[in-house]
Design a protein around this motif. Structure first.
Motif, PDB file in Angstrom:
ATOM      1  N   ALA A  81      -1.279 -16.982 -34.050  1.00  0.00           N
ATOM      2  CA  ALA A  81      -2.554 -16.416 -34.492  1.00  0.00           C
ATOM      3  C   ALA A  81      -3.707 -16.959 -33.664  1.00  0.00           C
ATOM      4  O   ALA A  81      -4.687 -16.252 -33.388  1.00  0.00           O
ATOM      5  CB  ALA A  81      -2.769 -16.725 -35.972  1.00  0.00           C
ATOM      6  N   LEU A  82      -3.581 -18.219 -33.254  1.00  0.00           N
ATOM      7  CA  LEU A  82      -4.625 -18.822 -32.423  1.00  0.00           C
ATOM      8  C   LEU A  82      -4.722 -18.090 -31.080  1.00  0.00           C
ATOM      9  O   LEU A  82      -5.826 -17.772 -30.622  1.00  0.00           O
ATOM     10  CB  LEU A  82      -4.308 -20.302 -32.226  1.00  0.00           C
ATOM     11  CG  LEU A  82      -5.320 -21.174 -31.478  1.00  0.00           C
ATOM     12  CD1 LEU A  82      -5.216 -22.610 -31.996  1.00  0.00           C
ATOM     13  CD2 LEU A  82      -5.044 -21.175 -29.981  1.00  0.00           C
ATOM     14  N   PHE A  83      -3.573 -17.784 -30.457  1.00  0.00           N
ATOM     15  CA  PHE A  83      -3.595 -17.065 -29.190  1.00  0.00           C
ATOM     16  C   PHE A  83      -4.056 -15.619 -29.382  1.00  0.00           C
ATOM     17  O   PHE A  83      -4.737 -15.066 -28.518  1.00  0.00           O
ATOM     18  CB  PHE A  83      -2.218 -17.113 -28.531  1.00  0.00           C
ATOM     19  CG  PHE A  83      -1.885 -18.446 -27.931  1.00  0.00           C
ATOM     20  CD1 PHE A  83      -2.614 -18.929 -26.862  1.00  0.00           C
ATOM     21  CD2 PHE A  83      -0.853 -19.219 -28.435  1.00  0.00           C
ATOM     22  CE1 PHE A  83      -2.318 -20.161 -26.298  1.00  0.00           C
ATOM     23  CE2 PHE A  83      -0.551 -20.449 -27.880  1.00  0.00           C
ATOM     24  CZ  PHE A  83      -1.292 -20.930 -26.811  1.00  0.00           C
ATOM     25  N   ASP A  84      -3.661 -15.022 -30.501  1.00  0.00           N
ATOM     26  CA  ASP A  84      -4.203 -13.698 -30.811  1.00  0.00           C
ATOM     27  C   ASP A  84      -5.721 -13.746 -30.857  1.00  0.00           C
ATOM     28  O   ASP A  84      -6.411 -12.863 -30.336  1.00  0.00           O
ATOM     29  CB  ASP A  84      -3.668 -13.207 -32.161  1.00  0.00           C
ATOM     30  CG  ASP A  84      -2.289 -12.572 -32.049  1.00  0.00           C
ATOM     31  OD1 ASP A  84      -1.932 -12.106 -30.954  1.00  0.00           O
ATOM     32  OD2 ASP A  84      -1.571 -12.542 -33.061  1.00  0.00           O
ATOM     33  N   GLY A  85      -6.251 -14.794 -31.480  1.00  0.00           N
ATOM     34  CA  GLY A  85      -7.694 -14.939 -31.585  1.00  0.00           C
ATOM     35  C   GLY A  85      -8.359 -15.120 -30.233  1.00  0.00           C
ATOM     36  O   GLY A  85      -9.420 -14.543 -29.966  1.00  0.00           O
ATOM     37  N   LEU A  86      -7.739 -15.925 -29.367  1.00  0.00           N
ATOM     38  CA  LEU A  86      -8.311 -16.128 -28.034  1.00  0.00           C
ATOM     39  C   LEU A  86      -8.396 -14.810 -27.269  1.00  0.00           C
ATOM     40  O   LEU A  86      -9.392 -14.523 -26.596  1.00  0.00           O
ATOM     41  CB  LEU A  86      -7.465 -17.135 -27.249  1.00  0.00           C
ATOM     42  CG  LEU A  86      -7.619 -18.608 -27.631  1.00  0.00           C
ATOM     43  CD1 LEU A  86      -6.612 -19.451 -26.862  1.00  0.00           C
ATOM     44  CD2 LEU A  86      -9.034 -19.104 -27.344  1.00  0.00           C
ATOM     45  N   LEU A  87      -7.331 -13.988 -27.368  1.00  0.00           N
ATOM     46  CA  LEU A  87      -7.345 -12.700 -26.678  1.00  0.00           C
ATOM     47  C   LEU A  87      -8.318 -11.725 -27.329  1.00  0.00           C
ATOM     48  O   LEU A  87      -8.686 -10.717 -26.722  1.00  0.00           O
ATOM     49  CB  LEU A  87      -5.937 -12.112 -26.660  1.00  0.00           C
ATOM     50  CG  LEU A  87      -4.915 -12.892 -25.814  1.00  0.00           C
ATOM     51  CD1 LEU A  87      -3.528 -12.286 -25.965  1.00  0.00           C
ATOM     52  CD2 LEU A  87      -5.329 -12.920 -24.350  1.00  0.00           C
ATOM     53  N   ALA A  88      -8.716 -12.039 -28.570  1.00  0.00           N
ATOM     54  CA  ALA A  88      -9.718 -11.222 -29.258  1.00  0.00           C
ATOM     55  C   ALA A  88     -11.105 -11.850 -29.171  1.00  0.00           C
ATOM     56  O   ALA A  88     -11.983 -11.541 -29.966  1.00  0.00           O
ATOM     57  CB  ALA A  88      -9.313 -11.022 -30.723  1.00  0.00           C
ATOM     58  N   LYS A  89     -11.273 -12.773 -28.222  1.00  0.00           N
ATOM     59  CA  LYS A  89     -12.571 -13.414 -27.936  1.00  0.00           C
ATOM     60  C   LYS A  89     -13.052 -14.318 -29.072  1.00  0.00           C
ATOM     61  O   LYS A  89     -14.244 -14.426 -29.324  1.00  0.00           O
ATOM     62  CB  LYS A  89     -13.626 -12.359 -27.600  1.00  0.00           C
ATOM     63  CG  LYS A  89     -13.289 -11.509 -26.385  1.00  0.00           C
ATOM     64  CD  LYS A  89     -14.412 -10.581 -26.015  1.00  0.00           C
ATOM     65  CE  LYS A  89     -14.522  -9.435 -27.007  1.00  0.00           C
ATOM     66  NZ  LYS A  89     -15.527  -8.450 -26.593  1.00  0.00           N
ATOM     67  N   LYS A  90     -12.108 -14.966 -29.774  1.00  0.00           N
ATOM     68  CA  LYS A  90     -12.454 -15.879 -30.842  1.00  0.00           C
ATOM     69  C   LYS A  90     -11.991 -17.292 -30.493  1.00  0.00           C
ATOM     70  O   LYS A  90     -10.814 -17.511 -30.209  1.00  0.00           O
ATOM     71  CB  LYS A  90     -11.794 -15.452 -32.162  1.00  0.00           C
ATOM     72  CG  LYS A  90     -12.245 -14.094 -32.673  1.00  0.00           C
ATOM     73  CD  LYS A  90     -13.687 -14.119 -33.146  1.00  0.00           C
ATOM     74  CE  LYS A  90     -14.101 -12.789 -33.749  1.00  0.00           C
ATOM     75  NZ  LYS A  90     -15.520 -12.801 -34.189  1.00  0.00           N
ATOM     76  N   ALA A  91     -12.931 -18.233 -30.491  1.00  0.00           N
ATOM     77  CA  ALA A  91     -12.577 -19.634 -30.252  1.00  0.00           C
ATOM     78  C   ALA A  91     -12.035 -20.231 -31.544  1.00  0.00           C
ATOM     79  O   ALA A  91     -12.579 -19.983 -32.627  1.00  0.00           O
ATOM     80  CB  ALA A  91     -13.801 -20.425 -29.788  1.00  0.00           C
ATOM     81  N   PRO A  92     -10.960 -21.022 -31.479  1.00  0.00           N
ATOM     82  CA  PRO A  92     -10.363 -21.558 -32.704  1.00  0.00           C
ATOM     83  C   PRO A  92     -11.215 -22.661 -33.314  1.00  0.00           C
ATOM     84  O   PRO A  92     -11.990 -23.319 -32.635  1.00  0.00           O
ATOM     85  CB  PRO A  92      -9.022 -22.122 -32.217  1.00  0.00           C
ATOM     86  CG  PRO A  92      -9.292 -22.501 -30.792  1.00  0.00           C
ATOM     87  CD  PRO A  92     -10.251 -21.464 -30.273  1.00  0.00           C
ATOM     88  N   ALA A  93     -11.033 -22.860 -34.615  1.00  0.00           N
ATOM     89  CA  ALA A  93     -11.649 -24.004 -35.276  1.00  0.00           C
ATOM     90  C   ALA A  93     -10.990 -25.271 -34.750  1.00  0.00           C
ATOM     91  O   ALA A  93      -9.780 -25.289 -34.505  1.00  0.00           O
ATOM     92  CB  ALA A  93     -11.471 -23.900 -36.789  1.00  0.00           C
ATOM     93  N   PRO A  94     -11.743 -26.351 -34.551  1.00  0.00           N
ATOM     94  CA  PRO A  94     -11.155 -27.585 -34.004  1.00  0.00           C
ATOM     95  C   PRO A  94      -9.963 -28.083 -34.810  1.00  0.00           C
ATOM     96  O   PRO A  94      -8.940 -28.464 -34.239  1.00  0.00           O
ATOM     97  CB  PRO A  94     -12.319 -28.575 -34.061  1.00  0.00           C
ATOM     98  CG  PRO A  94     -13.541 -27.742 -34.074  1.00  0.00           C
ATOM     99  CD  PRO A  94     -13.193 -26.473 -34.797  1.00  0.00           C
ATOM    100  N   GLU A  95     -10.089 -28.065 -36.120  1.00  0.00           N
ATOM    101  CA  GLU A  95      -8.998 -28.557 -36.958  1.00  0.00           C
ATOM    102  C   GLU A  95      -7.743 -27.717 -36.778  1.00  0.00           C
ATOM    103  O   GLU A  95      -6.625 -28.239 -36.698  1.00  0.00           O
ATOM    104  CB  GLU A  95      -9.439 -28.545 -38.421  1.00  0.00           C
ATOM    105  CG  GLU A  95      -8.382 -29.066 -39.379  1.00  0.00           C
ATOM    106  CD  GLU A  95      -8.851 -29.019 -40.822  1.00  0.00           C
ATOM    107  OE1 GLU A  95      -7.983 -29.044 -41.718  1.00  0.00           O
ATOM    108  OE2 GLU A  95     -10.076 -28.965 -41.064  1.00  0.00           O
ATOM    109  N   GLU A  96      -7.916 -26.398 -36.685  1.00  0.00           N
ATOM    110  CA  GLU A  96      -6.779 -25.515 -36.495  1.00  0.00           C
ATOM    111  C   GLU A  96      -6.095 -25.770 -35.155  1.00  0.00           C
ATOM    112  O   GLU A  96      -4.863 -25.793 -35.060  1.00  0.00           O
ATOM    113  CB  GLU A  96      -7.240 -24.061 -36.580  1.00  0.00           C
ATOM    114  CG  GLU A  96      -6.111 -23.049 -36.420  1.00  0.00           C
ATOM    115  CD  GLU A  96      -6.614 -21.617 -36.412  1.00  0.00           C
ATOM    116  OE1 GLU A  96      -5.776 -20.710 -36.506  1.00  0.00           O
ATOM    117  OE2 GLU A  96      -7.837 -21.414 -36.284  1.00  0.00           O
TER     118      GLU A  96
END
Length: 722
Positions: free
Chosen positions: A353-368
């Motif tokens: 999900a984190l990589f999905d978010g990166l490809l969707a232009k979303k930076a992950p939460a630090p804790e995640e």
């Protein structure tokens, strides 16, 4: 080229049945309606159509079919895949202080354009058939003029090109399926491919081999609109082979040899630094890469079961030469390396999900991000890995001279999420270091490392993310969450020569630390035997002068400490604290305490004082066995003071009497004086023992300081010498 297989490990029956059901379900999802089996050109047309449905390019010249031999001959085939991946993170993403998922700054994004082509003059396929997107071939052979080209470029960042050729490429008893492309999903650009990947794992074959692979590579970085070569190289791979693939597993993955020559730009000087590596026969057996898909698939529950990812691996004859700045080079050679049982354990993680978010232009939460990477690390383990016959050659400041470091073996075992069994180094030898130095180690190990439980660590990560100052304000809480529950090391046969300080040798040294009540250790053992170093190496001038006055040119030292607290009985036992210096003497101390509460270790800052008050003293003893310290010390001081030894000896006895007089217990003073006189006049053994009739509360001992004359009787103190 060939549809690649990911996979292996000895099948676990229940796990295998579950995986086959999962793969079967994926096959149903991606398959179309049932059709009769096709062969020859019809099967090949279905194959070409399937590739195009996946968005892949596939062009050919003539396609001929010999029905007698059931052989397809395809001329001038070109397989291609190209496209653009938009909005990839191209620079470091600052997530410091972010409380959750955030939009990535558009200036830190770039588009990646790629193009992959595989061309071959002739492709020969025998026994080709197709049914319900499943394809089978008895033989699949590429001509020796097969070529592949990979190009990629990131806007404003740089470009890459790989150009390679294959010879002797073939597959035997080859079976695979072409899944349908998943529907577009902007929120799941990567994870939407999971069913297709699972279906691809059904690939099976008796053997895939490529006799020779050669390639050239180069990469350019773009700075201020100018392209600069930052990497170039060649690779030659011979005897590549995969064999015995079925049900998502591969029996063997190997190659005969590989040679690589790379040149990498040094940012500081701008020059290109060369690296050459060679590696001999390399074999990996029993590979189960399907377990990796399970690891990232959120629909697969975290069972905690351990699956073997690679059963075993080995390689021989590795060598590397790496250029360093200033025109020097480092050479490394390894005779052999082996490993067994690289495992993976399914754990909850959100990396996909984190990589999905990166490809969707979303930076992950630090804790995640932190917990995701932590869980990924905790998912892998290895039973045993070792490297043998290591030689490192490094240049020195002296012209035409290099330092050689030889290591017989390095290894690690039982490495996993719970800890590390052992990491060892055997037979390190560097006999000719600069300026006459040397280093030799017979054996060294770090062992018995037990990591802290994950749940408290996970909670502490959340706390530290929410309050960055928490660590400084509560260091013990942080240590309690992260500190390993046990740790140990061992060294044997250390011999080191340091210019201007001389030679130091250690016969053996070991330490083990463990705790049942973190963060403080509840079990501690350290032992050093036969440590030898020249007095000239002692930094403190007074200590150095004292050792020399005592007639020592070399200090020979041994010591040991054993401490243990029992959670069940609340007994704290200092079993032994020993120091032995050859030519001077040996001192040993032991003590035992009762009713030492758990809070002393859990919260020493706030509860330590109260815990000590309720603790009870049981017994203690101190023994000194003289081996020259007393007589040498008296002679040294007497000479320094200019008085006879007997006069100084009597003065010491008088000082002992004067020191014990304020206690106000004449019997105790007399006992101490007699023991001191006997020992100083005829040095041997001096013993001090405290053995009360029953445990004495420390609070009572502290209270008795107001009436010190009661302490010798309260603690049943005895002082003897012989």
């Amino acid at each position: 080229m060939f549809t690649n297989s990911l996979s292996v490990s000895p099948p676990h029956c229940a796990k295998t049945r579950l995986r086959l059901l999962s793969l079967g379900a994926a096959l149903v999802l991606v398959s179309g309606a049932a059709v009769a089996q096709d062969t020859g050109k019809t099967a090949f047309e279905a194959y070409a159509d399937g590739l195009k449905e996946l968005g892949l390019g596939f062009e050919t010249g003539a396609v001929d079919y010999d029905s007698t031999s059931d052989t397809l001959t395809i001329s001038d085939s070109t397989f291609s895949m190209s496209g653009t991946i938009k909005n990839l993170p191209a620079d470091d993403i600052d997530i410091t202080g972010s409380g959750g998922t955030t939009d990535i700054d558009p200036s830190r994004l770039t588009d990646l354009t790629y193009d992959i082509k595989l061309t071959s003059g002739t492709v020969t396929i025998t026994g080709f058939s197709h049914e319900r997107r499943q394809f089978e071939a008895a033989h699949w052979v590429y001509s020796d003029d097969t070529r592949f080209v990979v190009t990629a470029s990131a806007e404003g960042k740089g470009r890459l090109k790989i150009d390679g050729r294959l010879a002797g490429a073939s597959a035997t008893d080859y079976s695979f399926m072409l899944p349908q492309a998943p529907a577009e999903d902007p929120q799941r650009p990567l994870s939407r491919w999971l069913p297709a990947i699972r279906a691809a794992l059904l690939t099976s074959f008796e053997e895939i081999r490529v006799d020779n692979t050669g390639m050239t590579m180069e990469a350019h970085a773009t700075e201020d609109g100018t392209d600069t070569l930052v990497f170039s190289g060649t690779m030659q791979l011979d005897g590549y082979r995969m064999a015995d693939a079925a049900d998502g597993r591969v029996g063997e993955h190997s190659f005969d040899s590989v040679t690589q020559n790379f040149r990498t730009r040094d940012p500081a000087s701008g020059s290109m630094l060369a690296q050459e590596t060679r590696q001999g026969k390399t074999i990996y057996s029993n590979i189960d890469s399907a377990a990796l898909v399970d690891l990232f698939d959120p629909d697969v529950s975290a069972s905690g079961d351990t699956v073997t990812l690679i059963g075993s691996g080995s390689t021989i004859d590795y060598s590397s030469r790496q250029d360093m700045p200033d025109g020097i080079a480092v050479d490394i050679a390894i005779d052999s390396a082996t490993m067994s049982d690289l495992t993976v354990t399914k754990r909850d993680n959100t990396l996909l999900a984190l990589f999905d978010g990166l490809l969707a232009k979303k930076a992950p939460a630090p804790e995640e991000l932190i917990t995701g990477m932590f869980q990924l690390y905790r998912s892998f383990g290895i039973t045993d890995a070792r490297i043998s016959g290591i030689k490192v050659t490094m240049p020195t400041p002296e012209p035409e001279k290099a330092v050689a470091v030889n290591i017989a073996e390095m290894a690690m075992s039982e490495v996993g999420s719970n800890g590390i069994g052992e990491m060892i180094l055997v037979g390190l030898d560097a006999p000719d270091l600069p300026d006459g130095g040397s280093l030799k180690i017979d054996w060294a190990a770090v062992k018995d490392i037990e990591f802290a439980d994950y749940t408290p660590m996970r909670a502490m990560i959340s706390t530290l993310m929410a309050d960055p100052d928490f660590g400084e304000e509560h260091p013990l809480d942080v240590a309690r969450a992260f500190m390993p529950r046990s740790f140990g090391y061992e060294v044997k046969g250390l011999d080191v020569a340091v210019p201007q300080f001389g030679r130091t040798r250690v016969g053996s040294a070991e330490m083990t630390v463990a705790t049942t009540v973190p963060p403080l250790p509840t079990s501690f053992h350290v032992r050093n035997e036969d440590i030898r170093f020249p007095v000239s190496a002692v930094e403190d001038p007074e200590v150095r002068a004292l050792f020399r006055a005592l007639g020592l040119d070399t200090v020979v030292w041994s010591d040991e400490t054993r401490l243990y607290w029992d959670d069940a009985t609340l007994e704290l036992r200092l079993e032994r604290m020993m120091l032995d210096i050859e030519g001077l003497g040996r001192a040993e101390f032991s003590a035992r305490f009762a009713n030492v509460p758990r809070t002393l270790f859990e919260d020493p800052e706030n509860q330590g004082q109260m815990a000590l008050i309720v603790a009870q003293f049981v017994e203690a003893s101190l023994t000194f066995k003289d081996a020259g310290l007393t007589s040498k010390g008296i002679a040294h001081v007497a000479e320094a003071e200019g008085i006879p030894e007997n006069v100084f000896r009597e003065a010491l006895i008088a000082q002992v009497a004067e020191a014990t007089a304020p206690i106000g217990n004449q019997a105790f003073t007399r006992m101490v004086n007699e023991a001191a006189s006997r020992f100083l006049n005829n040095p041997g053994d001096l013993r001090i023992k405290l053995a009360p009739k029953g445990p004495v509360p420390l609070a009572q001992i502290l209270g008795s300081l107001a009436a010190p004359q009661t302490l010798p009787d309260l603690l049943n103190v005895s002082v003897t010498a012989d």
